[in-house]
Design a protein around this motif. Structure first.
Motif, PDB file in Angstrom:
ATOM      1  N   LEU A  19       0.846  -1.193   0.000  1.00 24.80           N
ATOM      2  CA  LEU A  19       0.000   0.000   0.000  1.00 24.80           C
ATOM      3  C   LEU A  19       0.880   1.242   0.000  1.00 24.80           C
ATOM      4  O   LEU A  19       1.755   1.383   0.849  1.00 24.80           O
ATOM      5  N   THR A  20       0.633   2.125  -0.954  1.00 26.57           N
ATOM      6  CA  THR A  20       1.416   3.356  -1.078  1.00 26.57           C
ATOM      7  C   THR A  20       0.470   4.540  -1.151  1.00 26.57           C
ATOM      8  O   THR A  20      -0.191   4.740  -2.168  1.00 26.57           O
ATOM      9  N   PRO A  21       0.363   5.362  -0.090  1.00 27.67           N
ATOM     10  CA  PRO A  21      -0.517   6.533  -0.126  1.00 27.67           C
ATOM     11  C   PRO A  21       0.206   7.742  -0.719  1.00 27.67           C
ATOM     12  O   PRO A  21       1.407   7.936  -0.513  1.00 27.67           O
ATOM     13  N   VAL A  22      -0.520   8.551  -1.448  1.00 24.62           N
ATOM     14  CA  VAL A  22      -0.014   9.814  -1.993  1.00 24.62           C
ATOM     15  C   VAL A  22      -0.978  10.903  -1.562  1.00 24.62           C
ATOM     16  O   VAL A  22      -2.136  10.927  -1.989  1.00 24.62           O
ATOM     17  N   SER A  23      -0.528  11.810  -0.697  1.00 19.56           N
ATOM     18  CA  SER A  23      -1.397  12.852  -0.144  1.00 19.56           C
ATOM     19  C   SER A  23      -1.533  14.018  -1.112  1.00 19.56           C
ATOM     20  O   SER A  23      -0.588  14.394  -1.806  1.00 19.56           O
ATOM     21  N   ASN A  24      -2.728  14.582  -1.116  1.00 15.01           N
ATOM     22  CA  ASN A  24      -2.998  15.765  -1.928  1.00 15.01           C
ATOM     23  C   ASN A  24      -4.071  16.584  -1.222  1.00 15.01           C
ATOM     24  O   ASN A  24      -5.197  16.708  -1.698  1.00 15.01           O
ATOM     25  N   GLY A  25      -3.720  17.135  -0.052  1.00 12.67           N
ATOM     26  CA  GLY A  25      -4.695  17.894   0.722  1.00 12.67           C
ATOM     27  C   GLY A  25      -5.789  16.989   1.245  1.00 12.67           C
ATOM     28  O   GLY A  25      -5.539  15.911   1.790  1.00 12.67           O
ATOM     29  N   ALA A  26      -7.032  17.409   1.062  1.00 14.44           N
ATOM     30  CA  ALA A  26      -8.169  16.620   1.541  1.00 14.44           C
ATOM     31  C   ALA A  26      -8.366  15.361   0.710  1.00 14.44           C
ATOM     32  O   ALA A  26      -8.925  14.369   1.181  1.00 14.44           O
ATOM     33  N   ASP A  27      -7.924  15.404  -0.539  1.00 19.73           N
ATOM     34  CA  ASP A  27      -8.060  14.253  -1.428  1.00 19.73           C
ATOM     35  C   ASP A  27      -6.715  13.535  -1.526  1.00 19.73           C
ATOM     36  O   ASP A  27      -5.693  14.143  -1.807  1.00 19.73           O
ATOM     37  N   SER A  28      -6.732  12.241  -1.297  1.00 14.32           N
ATOM     38  CA  SER A  28      -5.524  11.445  -1.387  1.00 14.32           C
ATOM     39  C   SER A  28      -5.775  10.259  -2.300  1.00 14.32           C
ATOM     40  O   SER A  28      -6.916   9.935  -2.647  1.00 14.32           O
ATOM     41  N   THR A  29      -4.697   9.613  -2.693  1.00 12.28           N
ATOM     42  CA  THR A  29      -4.785   8.445  -3.557  1.00 12.28           C
ATOM     43  C   THR A  29      -3.961   7.324  -2.945  1.00 12.28           C
ATOM     44  O   THR A  29      -2.863   7.552  -2.443  1.00 12.28           O
ATOM     45  N   MET A  30      -4.506   6.125  -2.957  1.00  5.32           N
ATOM     46  CA  MET A  30      -3.812   4.946  -2.469  1.00  5.32           C
ATOM     47  C   MET A  30      -3.498   4.045  -3.659  1.00  5.32           C
ATOM     48  O   MET A  30      -4.396   3.684  -4.424  1.00  5.32           O
ATOM     49  N   TYR A  31      -2.223   3.700  -3.813  1.00  2.00           N
ATOM     50  CA  TYR A  31      -1.809   2.757  -4.848  1.00  2.00           C
ATOM     51  C   TYR A  31      -1.538   1.409  -4.180  1.00  2.00           C
ATOM     52  O   TYR A  31      -0.784   1.334  -3.216  1.00  2.00           O
ATOM     53  N   ILE A  32      -2.155   0.364  -4.690  1.00  2.00           N
ATOM     54  CA  ILE A  32      -2.001  -0.971  -4.126  1.00  2.00           C
ATOM     55  C   ILE A  32      -1.355  -1.876  -5.160  1.00  2.00           C
ATOM     56  O   ILE A  32      -1.922  -2.107  -6.236  1.00  2.00           O
TER      57      ILE A  32
END
Length: 220
Positions: free
Chosen positions: A112-125
């Motif tokens: 699991l790799t999270p990428v933060s972008n303020g209130a919206d984030s993306t998780m790469y699995i």
């Protein structure tokens, strides 16, 4: 601190630590006891327990959970007997203990790799395995992209086998293994469509063909 429990994973954010432990599973003790899985929210400075909840479905074959906002996100890559790959994604509410479960398109969700972008984030699995007992690493080519907090999921397929993944901004770097090309590092742009940037085959020194690679890091 929890002598009857084995540590399964730790997730951290700026204001909380989430500790996952398990108790008396067949896999750990062999005594026939049911597998119990406990989540605790700890104070990041004192490690005092703020909250404790028993998770009804223990994940098997997983890496550390990721804490995003008020949730701990984790996956399960195998069934409890470790015979078949599964495709479960879980989101645990750290206030209420409510557990949400989603089914991913590909099996064996692992890194699991999270990428933060303020209130919206993306998780790469990355759908892969540390010791692939079900199939060779070259068969693992899928990445699930989870948009947070909506939990909208998109599935990407890479060109070659995937072992580890790193994401920085719009750059995704995959380390993998392939039956023909051997060990390699591939880079992709993760805009509206997955775009290959380069593919590089690795020359492994000496007799290290079966050595583990500890990490791949995207810098850019």
């Amino acid at each position: 601190r929890f002598p009857q429990e084995g540590t399964s994973g730790v997730g951290m954010s700026e204001d909380t630590v989430v500790l996952f432990t398990d108790i008396a599973s067949d896999w750990h003790s062999g005594d026939g006891s049911p597998h119990r899985f406990i989540a605790r929210r700890l104070d990041p400075e004192t490690l005092h327990e703020r909250w404790k909840h028993e998770v009804p479905v223990p994940p098997i074959g997983w890496q550390n959970p990721v804490v995003v906002g008020e949730y701990a996100i984790f996956t399960s890559a195998f069934d409890e007997q470790r015979n078949e790959e599964t495709r479960e994604l879980y989101r645990l509410n750290l206030h209420t203990g409510a557990l949400e479960q989603s089914e991913l398109s590909a099996t064996s969700p692992y890194w699991l790799t999270p990428v933060s972008n303020g209130a919206d984030s993306t998780m790469y699995i990355a759908h892969t395995a540390m010791n692939p007992s079900v199939r060779p690493l070259s068969d693992y080519r899928h990445v699930s992209v989870v948009r947070l907090p909506s939990m909208k999921i998109e599935t990407l397929q890479l060109d070659r086998g995937l072992a580890q993944l790193s994401v920085r901004g719009d750059l995704m770097v995959a380390f993998g293994d392939h039956d023909v090309d051997g060990l390699h590092v591939d880079a992709y742009a993760t805009g509206s469509q997955l775009k290959p940037l380069f593919q590089h085959n690795l020359t492994v020194p000496g007799n290290m063909r079966d050595a583990y690679v500890s990490a791949v890091v995207a810098l850019g």
